[in-house]
Scaffold this motif. Structure first.
Motif, PDB file in Angstrom:
ATOM      1  N   LEU A 426       0.832  -1.213   0.000  1.00  0.00           N
ATOM      2  CA  LEU A 426       0.000   0.000   0.000  1.00  0.00           C
ATOM      3  C   LEU A 426       0.864   1.259   0.000  1.00  0.00           C
ATOM      4  N   ASP A 427       1.975   1.210   0.756  1.00  0.00           N
ATOM      5  CA  ASP A 427       2.886   2.364   0.800  1.00  0.00           C
ATOM      6  C   ASP A 427       3.327   2.764  -0.609  1.00  0.00           C
ATOM      7  N   LEU A 428       3.635   1.749  -1.394  1.00  0.00           N
ATOM      8  CA  LEU A 428       4.117   2.024  -2.752  1.00  0.00           C
ATOM      9  C   LEU A 428       2.970   2.332  -3.714  1.00  0.00           C
ATOM     10  N   ALA A 429       1.861   1.610  -3.529  1.00  0.00           N
ATOM     11  CA  ALA A 429       0.833   1.596  -4.565  1.00  0.00           C
ATOM     12  C   ALA A 429      -0.207   2.713  -4.466  1.00  0.00           C
ATOM     13  N   VAL A 430      -0.594   3.093  -3.261  1.00  0.00           N
ATOM     14  CA  VAL A 430      -1.703   4.076  -3.158  1.00  0.00           C
ATOM     15  C   VAL A 430      -1.455   5.222  -2.190  1.00  0.00           C
ATOM     16  N   LEU A 431      -0.360   5.149  -1.449  1.00  0.00           N
ATOM     17  CA  LEU A 431      -0.121   6.213  -0.468  1.00  0.00           C
ATOM     18  C   LEU A 431       0.543   7.400  -1.164  1.00  0.00           C
ATOM     19  N   SER A 432      -0.151   8.544  -1.137  1.00  0.00           N
ATOM     20  CA  SER A 432       0.419   9.697  -1.867  1.00  0.00           C
ATOM     21  C   SER A 432       1.657  10.237  -1.168  1.00  0.00           C
ATOM     22  N   THR A 433       1.808   9.894   0.130  1.00  0.00           N
ATOM     23  CA  THR A 433       2.995  10.365   0.853  1.00  0.00           C
ATOM     24  C   THR A 433       4.026   9.240   1.007  1.00  0.00           C
ATOM     25  N   GLY A 434       3.860   8.202   0.251  1.00  0.00           N
ATOM     26  CA  GLY A 434       4.738   7.023   0.410  1.00  0.00           C
ATOM     27  C   GLY A 434       6.097   7.178  -0.233  1.00  0.00           C
ATOM     28  N   GLY A 435       6.335   8.299  -0.881  1.00  0.00           N
ATOM     29  CA  GLY A 435       7.669   8.524  -1.462  1.00  0.00           C
ATOM     30  C   GLY A 435       7.669   8.428  -2.977  1.00  0.00           C
ATOM     31  N   ILE A 436       6.804   7.567  -3.549  1.00  0.00           N
ATOM     32  CA  ILE A 436       6.797   7.497  -5.018  1.00  0.00           C
ATOM     33  C   ILE A 436       5.410   7.859  -5.561  1.00  0.00           C
ATOM     34  N   ASP A 437       4.701   8.691  -4.764  1.00  0.00           N
ATOM     35  CA  ASP A 437       3.522   9.360  -5.307  1.00  0.00           C
ATOM     36  C   ASP A 437       2.477   8.381  -5.844  1.00  0.00           C
ATOM     37  N   SER A 438       2.070   7.419  -5.023  1.00  0.00           N
ATOM     38  CA  SER A 438       1.073   6.407  -5.413  1.00  0.00           C
ATOM     39  C   SER A 438       1.475   5.755  -6.741  1.00  0.00           C
ATOM     40  N   LEU A 439       2.615   5.121  -6.723  1.00  0.00           N
ATOM     41  CA  LEU A 439       3.153   4.444  -7.907  1.00  0.00           C
ATOM     42  C   LEU A 439       3.223   5.403  -9.090  1.00  0.00           C
ATOM     43  N   PHE A 440       3.733   6.585  -8.813  1.00  0.00           N
ATOM     44  CA  PHE A 440       4.013   7.621  -9.826  1.00  0.00           C
ATOM     45  C   PHE A 440       2.754   8.221 -10.454  1.00  0.00           C
ATOM     46  N   SER A 441       1.579   7.816  -9.977  1.00  0.00           N
ATOM     47  CA  SER A 441       0.343   8.259 -10.637  1.00  0.00           C
ATOM     48  C   SER A 441      -0.051   9.678 -10.241  1.00  0.00           C
ATOM     49  N   GLY A 442       0.416  10.122  -9.090  1.00  0.00           N
ATOM     50  CA  GLY A 442      -0.025  11.421  -8.591  1.00  0.00           C
ATOM     51  C   GLY A 442      -1.395  11.339  -7.924  1.00  0.00           C
ATOM     52  N   TYR A 443      -1.886  10.122  -7.765  1.00  0.00           N
ATOM     53  CA  TYR A 443      -3.203   9.914  -7.142  1.00  0.00           C
ATOM     54  C   TYR A 443      -3.139  10.318  -5.671  1.00  0.00           C
ATOM     55  N   LYS A 444      -4.067  11.191  -5.275  1.00  0.00           N
ATOM     56  CA  LYS A 444      -4.090  11.642  -3.876  1.00  0.00           C
ATOM     57  C   LYS A 444      -5.494  11.449  -3.331  1.00  0.00           C
ATOM     58  N   ASN A 445      -5.597  10.632  -2.289  1.00  0.00           N
ATOM     59  CA  ASN A 445      -6.897  10.418  -1.682  1.00  0.00           C
ATOM     60  C   ASN A 445      -6.686  10.392  -0.173  1.00  0.00           C
ATOM     61  N   ALA A 446      -7.184  11.427   0.480  1.00  0.00           N
ATOM     62  CA  ALA A 446      -6.946  11.576   1.921  1.00  0.00           C
ATOM     63  C   ALA A 446      -7.514  10.388   2.690  1.00  0.00           C
ATOM     64  N   THR A 447      -8.666   9.885   2.244  1.00  0.00           N
ATOM     65  CA  THR A 447      -9.284   8.754   2.947  1.00  0.00           C
ATOM     66  C   THR A 447      -8.368   7.524   2.855  1.00  0.00           C
ATOM     67  N   VAL A 448      -7.835   7.314   1.671  1.00  0.00           N
ATOM     68  CA  VAL A 448      -6.923   6.162   1.497  1.00  0.00           C
ATOM     69  C   VAL A 448      -5.699   6.333   2.385  1.00  0.00           C
ATOM     70  N   ASN A 449      -5.137   7.539   2.393  1.00  0.00           N
ATOM     71  CA  ASN A 449      -3.955   7.783   3.239  1.00  0.00           C
ATOM     72  C   ASN A 449      -4.256   7.466   4.703  1.00  0.00           C
ATOM     73  N   ALA A 450      -5.416   7.898   5.147  1.00  0.00           N
ATOM     74  CA  ALA A 450      -5.786   7.667   6.553  1.00  0.00           C
ATOM     75  C   ALA A 450      -5.985   6.172   6.809  1.00  0.00           C
ATOM     76  N   LEU A 451      -6.610   5.492   5.861  1.00  0.00           N
ATOM     77  CA  LEU A 451      -6.841   4.050   6.032  1.00  0.00           C
ATOM     78  C   LEU A 451      -5.523   3.273   6.051  1.00  0.00           C
ATOM     79  N   VAL A 452      -4.569   3.698   5.219  1.00  0.00           N
ATOM     80  CA  VAL A 452      -3.255   3.028   5.213  1.00  0.00           C
ATOM     81  C   VAL A 452      -2.582   3.214   6.569  1.00  0.00           C
ATOM     82  N   ALA A 453      -2.665   4.429   7.098  1.00  0.00           N
ATOM     83  CA  ALA A 453      -2.062   4.701   8.408  1.00  0.00           C
ATOM     84  C   ALA A 453      -2.690   3.803   9.474  1.00  0.00           C
ATOM     85  N   LYS A 454      -4.015   3.638   9.402  1.00  0.00           N
ATOM     86  CA  LYS A 454      -4.691   2.786  10.393  1.00  0.00           C
ATOM     87  C   LYS A 454      -4.303   1.319  10.200  1.00  0.00           C
TER      88      LYS A 454
END
Lengths: 513, 353
Positions: A426-454
């Motif tokens: 998830l860090d690599l694939a969908v987390l916009s703050t994971g370092g590679i920008d949701s697998l380079f897509s630039g996809y930003k979803n605050a809900t997803v970020n929060a769910l990954v953290a949880k």
């Protein structure tokens, strides 16, 4: 007399040539005869289209160095043979505090490095300290919640975290977390001839990384390997690897084209498709039109015939996926339509920038025949929906740079892990703050970020619940398009096949005695 | 009785006008005004050619340096993988000194190269020469092996095609030459691997030995594959040259003296036909080295081509620069050597210069 000496010279030269050719013929013939006995060979030669750049875990990300590290290095934990559970490695046991913030790892007694030097908790701490402090370490994210480690005794290490990390034992099974001697771990030149603590130790490595010879490590804590010597050889050409395998010059040929396997089987060899913790995808940059429009992305997904890709390239041996996760991971959920549906694609395109057709470039790496073939099929599949995919062939280094610079619209590539850790994925694939920008897509979803953290701090059913929510959001937003599982094809001689396997975590396992 | 060829038997002597000197051996018979003038011009010619070596090398170096910096891709990304975070990539770039301004990088490279230091590989962290020099040995063995095989096959066939009055034989030989020229090296390589190595076990199916004799076992098959590029060139050159030589008056005189065809071919035609081959092989060294890249990949030889391809894939700048410079110097020197040899043994060239 002059004639005679000339004759003698000519005959001598011919005799020399003949003897050289005979020697060559003899050696080739000897090599070409497979052993008839079913006992394991003394040496297994594994050919791979990669050179080992470095055995420093902080300075590589390629499969082959990880293969070698996995054979020669000891990790605190290991993955079970089926990849479903974590088992003791250098650590015989581990426990987490009730709040999940402190982990205690207890080492086996009497551990030794391959030079006979004792391995203690001090070495473990030094190794982790080094990895955590090396900013260039591509896996530094694994330590994001670490506060400090404390040596409680020569066999006991405490790891304190700032937030719970239930997946810690799983992460520490990855081959790049092998333990090195405290006095050497920070020394760059140490990795040219590292001392290790796994079933094998390095005997030699060529300067350009074209040949690495590993021999059984007598100081290894576990059972000795059934094959005492493993050689890794760089053989860049797929066809040459097959020919060398048929000549029994090598016993394992890696990274073959799936279509080679049929030929191998008809020649009395063993062909395997080994599915990994990874999947092929079309990575997309969602920053600009037309791919900023979710319906365009979904239309592309709908118009790709994944079953056809699987049939043509893998002869049906792979798995088409419509999921954020590959089918080899428990979090796999096939909730994205995978059926070829041009009508649905056309419907989705109405009102989008591609309603009247559009052209989208897709970067495809040269030197990767599977990706090349897949790109051609995808371009043909998508064309009836009105989208023209323009294939741009670039080399691996160029694509890497373009991805980092967001200088692409679509790129065919794959994402894979060494251990099936959903949080790392998830860090690599969908987390916009994971370092590679949701697998380079630039996809930003605050809900997803929060769910990954949880999910990072959760375990069991709670973690699964968060991941299920992320899966659902991914299917709705589809920031990029998953295609099929990442599968490696390899060929083996019948003699070594019972003793050598490529595990799901993409590393070779040599059977024990 | 065997004896040295009489000067009057040489067509070159007649054609070049050195009727009083036996020039074919390349040695002047004594001091003369025209001889010393010729010696001075030879020295000038040699100096001129030697001066070209550093100039061409510097140009190659500059072009490669600039091209490498223009092409996208950097070694930090290739080492750490595309999944590495930008901060990790930036940290490694810093460690590799890739953030140093370009003019400084160029100056550093030129300064070090002038002292034989081609820099350290960014990827393998060893001196570039440790990668290039052993690989150069392999490639030289491969290319020189291919030249020997090409001469061994091409010269007799070229002579036969030049000598024969049979249209069928001439056409067949020329057909073979054209066919070999048309087939890509990789295809010939794979066919040889399948047939010679796999089917008849005449050689190992790729790889490399650890001793000189061991290396010969491995090198002859790829050398044969690489020779397929040169054989047609040799055949055509020898055939053409043979036909030209046969038209010369001294040949008619030799035939009239009742000299056998075999003796005529070996003693009189062949030496004249071989002269153009020296320059021809010199000119084709670049092509052979280019072909070696493909052949090395097919036969899994640890040569310069393998080093270069890997370095390009990894964007290992010092190794790419070092390999290019070494190969460029090698090509220049071989060409220079070929010219020098032709200059020494062929009076027509000396005369032209």
């Amino acid at each position: 007399m002059k004639h005679r000496s000339k004759m003698v010279a000519v005959v001598s030269i011919l005799a020399l040539l003949a003897s050289i050719l005979t020697t060559a013929s003899g050696s080739a013939t000897a090599a070409s005869k497979p052993h008839s006995a079913s006992s394991p060979p003394k040496v297994v030669k594994i050919a791979w289209p990669e050179q080992v750049q470095s055995l420093d875990p902080d300075l590589t990300s390629e499969a082959l160095p990880y293969d070698i590290m996995a054979l020669m290095g000891g990790t605190l934990t290991t993955l079970s043979a089926n990849g479903k559970s974590v088992e003791p490695g250098l650590a015989s046991k581990w426990t987490a505090s009730s709040n999940g913030l402190t982990w205690t790892f207890t080492l086996r007694k009497g551990l030794r490095f391959s030079n006979g030097q004792p391995l203690t908790a001090t070495d473990v701490k030094a190794t982790f300290d080094h990895q955590r402090s090396d900013k260039a370490d591509p896996e530094i994210g694994d330590f994001s919640t670490w506060k400090q480690e404390t040596v409680k005794s020569p066999t006991e290490l405490l790891i304190e975290l700032s937030a719970p990390q239930p997946s810690l034992p799983l992460i520490l099974a990855a081959p790049y977390h092998i333990i090195f001697p405290a006095g050497s771990v920070a020394n760059k030149s140490f990795y040219k001839d590292p001392i290790s603590d796994g079933p094998f130790k390095l005997q030699s490595m060529s300067a350009g990384g074209t040949q690495e010879i590993l021999v059984a490590n007598a100081d290894y804590y576990g059972a000795q390997p059934a094959i005492p010597q493993v050689e890794f050889l760089y053989v860049p050409s797929d066809n040459t690897r097959v020919i060398e395998l048929r000549a029994n010059q090598i016993q394992v040929a890696g990274e073959l084209a799936p279509s080679d396997l049929k030929q191998l089987k008809s020649n009395g060899l063993v062909g395997q498709d080994a599915k990994q913790y990874g999947s092929y995808m079309i990575w997309m940059s969602d920053r600009k039109s037309p791919l900023s429009n979710v319906n365009v992305r979904k239309a592309i997904s709908d118009s790709i015939d994944r079953a056809q890709i699987n049939q043509i390239i893998w002869n049906g041996g792979n798995t088409p996926i419509g999921s954020l996760f590959p089918s080899t991971m428990p979090e796999y959920l096939n909730d994205i339509p995978t059926a070829y549906n041009v009508a649905a694609a056309k419907k989705l395109l109405k009102g989008t920038p591609c309603a009247n057709g559009c052209t989208i470039p897709m970067q495809v790496r040269t030197g990767y025949p599977i990706e090349d073939e897949m790109a051609t099929i995808i371009a043909q599949d998508v064309a009836p929906s009105g989208i023209t995919i323009q294939i741009d062939s670039v080399d691996n280094a160029v694509q890497g740079t373009n991805l980092g610079d967001a200088n692409f619209q679509m790129a065919l590539n794959w994402l894979g892990l060494e251990v099936p850790d959903p949080i790392s994925w998830l860090d690599l694939a969908v987390l916009s703050t994971g370092g590679i920008d949701s697998l380079f897509s630039g996809y930003k979803n605050a809900t997803v970020n929060a769910l990954v953290a949880k999910a990072t701090s959760a375990s069991g059913a709670t973690e699964a619940g968060y991941i299920a929510q992320i899966n659902a959001i991914f299917a709705k937003d589809l920031p990029y398009v998953p295609l099929v599982d990442y599968t490696t094809s390899l060929g083996l001689t019948k003699q070594v096949a019972p003793y050598v396997t490529l595990a799901d975590d993409d590393v070779f396992v040599i059977a024990s005695k | 009785m065997e004896g040295p060829r009489a000067p009057e038997a040489s067509g070159l002597v007649k054609r070049s006008g050195y009727s009083t000197e036996p020039e074919l051996g390349g040695v002047s018979t004594g001091p003369s005004a025209s001889g010393s003038k010729r010696d001075r011009s030879a020295v000038h010619w040699l100096l001129r050619r030697l001066l070209q070596v550093p100039i061409v090398t510097a140009c190659v170096l500059l072009i490669v340096f600039i091209l490498l910096r223009v092409v996208p891709g950097n070694p930090a990304v290739t080492l750490l993988g595309v999944h590495a975070t930008p901060s990790a990539v930036a940290a490694l770039r810093h460690e590799m000194n890739l953030n140093v301004p370009l003019p400084d990088q160029l100056w550093l490279f030129v300064r070090n190269a002038a002292t034989g230091n081609l820099g350290n590989s960014l990827v393998y962290n060893v001196p570039s020469t440790a990668l290039i020099i052993p690989a150069l040995g392999t490639t030289l063995m491969l290319t020189s092996g291919s030249v020997i095989i090409a001469l061994f096959i091409g010269v007799p066939l070229g002579l036969l095609a030049g000598f024969t009055r049979s249209v069928a034989i001439d056409t067949s030989i020329r057909g073979i030459a054209v066919t070999f020229l048309a087939i890509p090296a990789f295809l010939i390589g794979f066919v040889l691997l399948l047939v010679a190595a796999l089917k008849f076990h005449l050689a190992p199916a790729g790889g490399w030995g650890s001793t000189f004799l061991g290396d010969i076992q491995y090198v002859w098959l790829p050398a044969a594959a690489l020779a397929a590029y040169l054989v047609p060139v040799v055949i055509r050159a020898v055939r053409q040259s043979t036909k030209q030589t046969l038209e010369l008056e001294f040949i008619e005189a030799t035939i009239a003296r009742g000299v056998s065809t075999a003796r005529l071919a070996v003693r009189h035609v062949l030496p004249n036909s071989l002269l153009p081959l020296i320059a021809l092989i010199g000119m084709n060294v670049g092509g052979l080295l280019g072909g070696a890249v493909v052949i090395e990949a097919i036969f899994n030889l640890p040569g310069v081509g393998t080093v270069l391809v890997t370095a390009v894939n990894n964007r290992d700048f010092p190794v790419i620069q070092g390999t290019t410079v070494v190969v460029a110097v090698l090509v220049i020197l071989v060409n220079l050597g070929a010219d020098l040899l032709s200059f020494v043994i062929d009076p027509r060239i000396r005369d032209a210069e």
